[in-house]
Motif scaffolding. Structure first.
Motif, PDB file in Angstrom:
ATOM      1  N   THR A 136     -13.598  14.240  -7.211  1.00  0.00           N
ATOM      2  CA  THR A 136     -14.134  13.624  -5.988  1.00  0.00           C
ATOM      3  C   THR A 136     -13.721  12.168  -5.820  1.00  0.00           C
ATOM      4  O   THR A 136     -13.809  11.623  -4.734  1.00  0.00           O
ATOM      5  N   TRP A 137     -13.317  11.501  -6.885  1.00  0.00           N
ATOM      6  CA  TRP A 137     -12.832  10.119  -6.864  1.00  0.00           C
ATOM      7  C   TRP A 137     -13.808   9.159  -6.166  1.00  0.00           C
ATOM      8  O   TRP A 137     -13.448   8.513  -5.178  1.00  0.00           O
ATOM      9  N   PRO A 138     -15.028   9.034  -6.674  1.00  0.00           N
ATOM     10  CA  PRO A 138     -15.965   8.078  -6.065  1.00  0.00           C
ATOM     11  C   PRO A 138     -15.498   6.635  -6.175  1.00  0.00           C
ATOM     12  O   PRO A 138     -15.905   5.776  -5.401  1.00  0.00           O
ATOM     13  N   GLY A 139     -14.615   6.359  -7.168  1.00  0.00           N
ATOM     14  CA  GLY A 139     -14.083   5.005  -7.321  1.00  0.00           C
ATOM     15  C   GLY A 139     -12.801   4.774  -6.553  1.00  0.00           C
ATOM     16  O   GLY A 139     -12.173   3.718  -6.686  1.00  0.00           O
ATOM     17  N   ASN A 140     -12.379   5.786  -5.767  1.00  0.00           N
ATOM     18  CA  ASN A 140     -11.222   5.678  -4.889  1.00  0.00           C
ATOM     19  C   ASN A 140      -9.921   5.390  -5.646  1.00  0.00           C
ATOM     20  O   ASN A 140      -9.754   5.850  -6.768  1.00  0.00           O
ATOM     21  N   VAL A 141      -9.004   4.644  -5.038  1.00  0.00           N
ATOM     22  CA  VAL A 141      -7.660   4.482  -5.600  1.00  0.00           C
ATOM     23  C   VAL A 141      -7.708   3.775  -6.949  1.00  0.00           C
ATOM     24  O   VAL A 141      -6.943   4.102  -7.861  1.00  0.00           O
TER      25      VAL A 141
ATOM     26  N   MET B 294       0.820  -1.202   0.000  1.00  0.00           N
ATOM     27  CA  MET B 294       0.000   0.000   0.000  1.00  0.00           C
ATOM     28  C   MET B 294       0.863   1.266   0.000  1.00  0.00           C
ATOM     29  O   MET B 294       1.978   1.268   0.542  1.00  0.00           O
ATOM     30  N   PHE B 295       0.311   2.334  -0.594  1.00  0.00           N
ATOM     31  CA  PHE B 295       0.995   3.617  -0.631  1.00  0.00           C
ATOM     32  C   PHE B 295       0.153   4.683   0.057  1.00  0.00           C
ATOM     33  O   PHE B 295      -1.082   4.632   0.037  1.00  0.00           O
ATOM     34  N   GLY B 296       0.857   5.665   0.644  1.00  0.00           N
ATOM     35  CA  GLY B 296       0.185   6.782   1.301  1.00  0.00           C
ATOM     36  C   GLY B 296       0.687   6.963   2.714  1.00  0.00           C
ATOM     37  O   GLY B 296       0.877   5.983   3.439  1.00  0.00           O
ATOM     38  N   ASP B 297       0.931   8.229   3.102  1.00  0.00           N
ATOM     39  CA  ASP B 297       1.409   8.488   4.461  1.00  0.00           C
ATOM     40  C   ASP B 297       0.529   9.495   5.189  1.00  0.00           C
ATOM     41  O   ASP B 297       0.956  10.134   6.145  1.00  0.00           O
ATOM     42  N   SER B 298      -0.721   9.638   4.745  1.00  0.00           N
ATOM     43  CA  SER B 298      -1.668  10.521   5.423  1.00  0.00           C
ATOM     44  C   SER B 298      -2.026   9.946   6.789  1.00  0.00           C
ATOM     45  O   SER B 298      -1.836   8.743   7.033  1.00  0.00           O
TER      46      SER B 298
ATOM     47  N   ARG C 188      -8.254  10.960   2.496  1.00  0.00           N
ATOM     48  CA  ARG C 188      -6.786  10.934   2.516  1.00  0.00           C
ATOM     49  C   ARG C 188      -6.256  11.682   1.301  1.00  0.00           C
ATOM     50  O   ARG C 188      -5.380  11.200   0.574  1.00  0.00           O
ATOM     51  N   SER C 189      -6.793  12.879   1.100  1.00  0.00           N
ATOM     52  CA  SER C 189      -6.493  13.645  -0.116  1.00  0.00           C
ATOM     53  C   SER C 189      -5.017  13.998  -0.241  1.00  0.00           C
ATOM     54  O   SER C 189      -4.519  14.196  -1.359  1.00  0.00           O
ATOM     55  N   THR C 190      -4.296  14.063   0.869  1.00  0.00           N
ATOM     56  CA  THR C 190      -2.866  14.384   0.782  1.00  0.00           C
ATOM     57  C   THR C 190      -2.063  13.270   0.117  1.00  0.00           C
ATOM     58  O   THR C 190      -0.898  13.473  -0.233  1.00  0.00           O
ATOM     59  N   ASP C 191      -2.693  12.100  -0.056  1.00  0.00           N
ATOM     60  CA  ASP C 191      -2.003  10.978  -0.711  1.00  0.00           C
ATOM     61  C   ASP C 191      -2.203  10.969  -2.221  1.00  0.00           C
ATOM     62  O   ASP C 191      -1.571  10.175  -2.923  1.00  0.00           O
ATOM     63  N   ILE C 192      -3.092  11.822  -2.743  1.00  0.00           N
ATOM     64  CA  ILE C 192      -3.472  11.734  -4.155  1.00  0.00           C
ATOM     65  C   ILE C 192      -2.270  11.893  -5.082  1.00  0.00           C
ATOM     66  O   ILE C 192      -2.051  11.080  -5.992  1.00  0.00           O
ATOM     67  N   GLU C 193      -1.462  12.940  -4.866  1.00  0.00           N
ATOM     68  CA  GLU C 193      -0.321  13.162  -5.753  1.00  0.00           C
ATOM     69  C   GLU C 193       0.696  12.028  -5.628  1.00  0.00           C
ATOM     70  O   GLU C 193       1.259  11.572  -6.630  1.00  0.00           O
TER      71      GLU C 193
END
Length: 479
Positions: free
Chosen positions: A352-357, A141-145, A315-320
């Motif tokens: 809005t990313w309703p389908g998420n990652v 998994m990726f993301g550090d939020s 977890r919007s800070t993980d988007i980029e």
């Protein structure tokens, strides 16, 4: 040499277990009460603590509080009760596994043989946390939020135990990746990880896929088949969309969780089960229970350690970070060196990313394909399929059209508008994925029957406004 402490007030149980444990290369100490067990703990901290749940002077699980470093000891609770509710509760408060009397020797041996990995697992978790600090990755998994940091902490805590895990969260949040991370950080990591989608396999086949079948047990069973519970021996089974499992099969799964045994279809001989169950659902399990689609007792068996995966909007800070990772993977696979433009990165935060990652990954791939060297955002007409829910589609039907035909037209039109992504279509229609597959099977069967019935020199040609479904049922996923 690893050390084991066996705590039980039944002398014959202590005797044969001591012999089995010592043959596996352990030094062995024994005790018949909490008091004597505490004295042994002072002398030497065990690598494995095998303790009866009920002792003359208290509960064996209370010994967890007497361990100087509980993380370095595998705690296995032994219970003689038919119900294992208390043993499951012990797992929640610190035990890593439990055994039901009479103790199955194969299960005991499996525990002993995987135990020496405890220190190794602790080291791996430390390495993953360092990798998280450097590149924002933890396992698969990726993301550090903050929401993901909380998730990683839960995964780290439950992975080394034998606790059953129930993963909940919206579609596309990464439940299977979380399950694989748990497996890779567990004592079962050297054994198989097998995943099955309970809503994507025909109800007539799923029992055979899980438990296997004997030769001649049903039409077409021309040879013996080993199911997931045999193939994954020592490892982990991931039951995705578990709330879509047929009710009669839920009863059999509950039996496996309670007894640690299963039977192949067409036989009555019990087979010991040594697998860990991780289940997942993208719908509310409590709602499924209330609707009578999911057994309450099975829900509580699976819900020993519940984990909810956060949606991407939380977890919007993980988007980029995620988008850059997906682009790196595409560049690596295709031998390119494309980069995002500043406008493309800014646009990611406007959606809005309703389908998420999963939706974000698909979006990046489309933008990558359209780009030369600089990746720009795709426009709204090329938006991800999940956006179809907000578009205004129109189907015209004549008054008096049979409801069955109306249902078919709406179903097929919705499927087409979603780019034939069945999971999305089922969500928009408000039905389960299994129901959608059943509808598509029925439509295809009716079309075949109609073709056989058509006779005459000039076969009738019926125009279909909506193309018929030709999708095959997806099979199981193996990892």
């Amino acid at each position: 040499m690893p050390h084991a402490l066996i705590v039980d007030d039944e002398a014959d149980v202590v005797g044969w277990m001591s012999e089995v444990v010592s043959r596996e290369g352990y030094t062995v100490a024994t005790a018949d009460s909490l008091r004597n067990a505490r004295a042994q703990l002072v002398r030497q901290a065990p690598d494995v603590l095998l303790t009866d749940l009920q002792l003359p002077d208290g509960r064996g699980i209370d010994l967890v509080h007497d361990l100087e470093n509980p993380a370095q000891t595998e705690i296995v609770v032994i219970t003689g009760h038919a119900s294992v509710d208390s043993a499951i509760e012990a797992v929640r408060v610190g035990a890593s596994d439990y055994l039901v009397k009479p103790v199955d020797v194969d299960r005991l041996l499996a525990i002993l043989r995987r135990q020496p990995q405890a220190a190794e697992l602790k080291s791996e978790i430390g390495e993953l946390r360092e990798e998280l600090r450097r590149v924002g990755r933890f396992g698969h998994m990726f993301g550090d939020s903050p929401p993901m940091q909380s998730l990683y902490d839960k995964l780290s805590r439950v992975a080394p135990t034998a606790a059953t895990v129930l993963l909940t969260g919206e579609s596309g949040t990464g439940k299977e990746l979380a399950a694989r991370t748990i497996h890779d950080l567990s004592r079962r990591k050297k054994f198989p990880f097998l995943a099955i989608n309970c809503g994507a396999i025909s109800p007539n086949l799923i029992e055979s896929e899980l438990f296997g079948h004997a030769r001649g047990s049903f039409t077409g069973a021309d040879r013996e088949h080993r199911g997931f519970f045999e193939q994954a021996k020592g490892g982990t089974i991931f039951l995705d969309e578990v709330t879509e499992m047929p009710l009669d099969l839920q009863v059999k799964l509950l039996r496996v969780l309670e007894t640690g045994t299963f039977t192949r279809v067409g036989t009555t001989d019990p087979i010991p089960s040594d697998v860990r169950i991780i289940a997942a659902t993208n719908r509310s399990p409590e709602k499924a229970v209330a609707e009578g689609k999911f057994r309450d007792d099975l829900y509580h068996r699976l819900n020993v350690f519940p984990i909810t995966l956060p949606p991407l909007r939380e977890r919007s800070t993980d988007i980029e970070m995620l988008a850059q990772q997906f682009l790196r993977e595409l560049n690596r696979a295709e031998g390119t060196n494309k980069v995002f433009s500043p406008d493309a990165l800014a646009k990611l935060y406007e959606m809005t990313w309703p389908g998420n990652v999963r939706e974000l990954k698909n979006y990046v791939q489309r933008a990558y394909i359209l780009a030369d060297n600089v990746v720009e955002g795709v426009d709204s007409t090329q938006a991800p399929p999940l956006a179809a829910e907000d578009q205004s589609g129109l189907i015209v039907v004549r008054v008096g059209t049979p409801l069955e035909e109306v249902e078919r037209r709406v179903t097929m039109a919705t499927l087409e508008s979603c780019g034939r992504v069945k999971r999305t279509a089922a969500r928009i229609l408000g039905i389960s994925l299994k129901t959608l597959y059943n509808r598509l099977e029925a439509y295809a069967a009716k079309d075949r029957a109609r073709e056989l019935e058509e006779t005459g020199p000039m076969p009738l040609v019926e125009e279909h406004e909506i193309p018929q479904a030709k999708d095959d049922l997806p099979g199981m996923r193996r990892h």
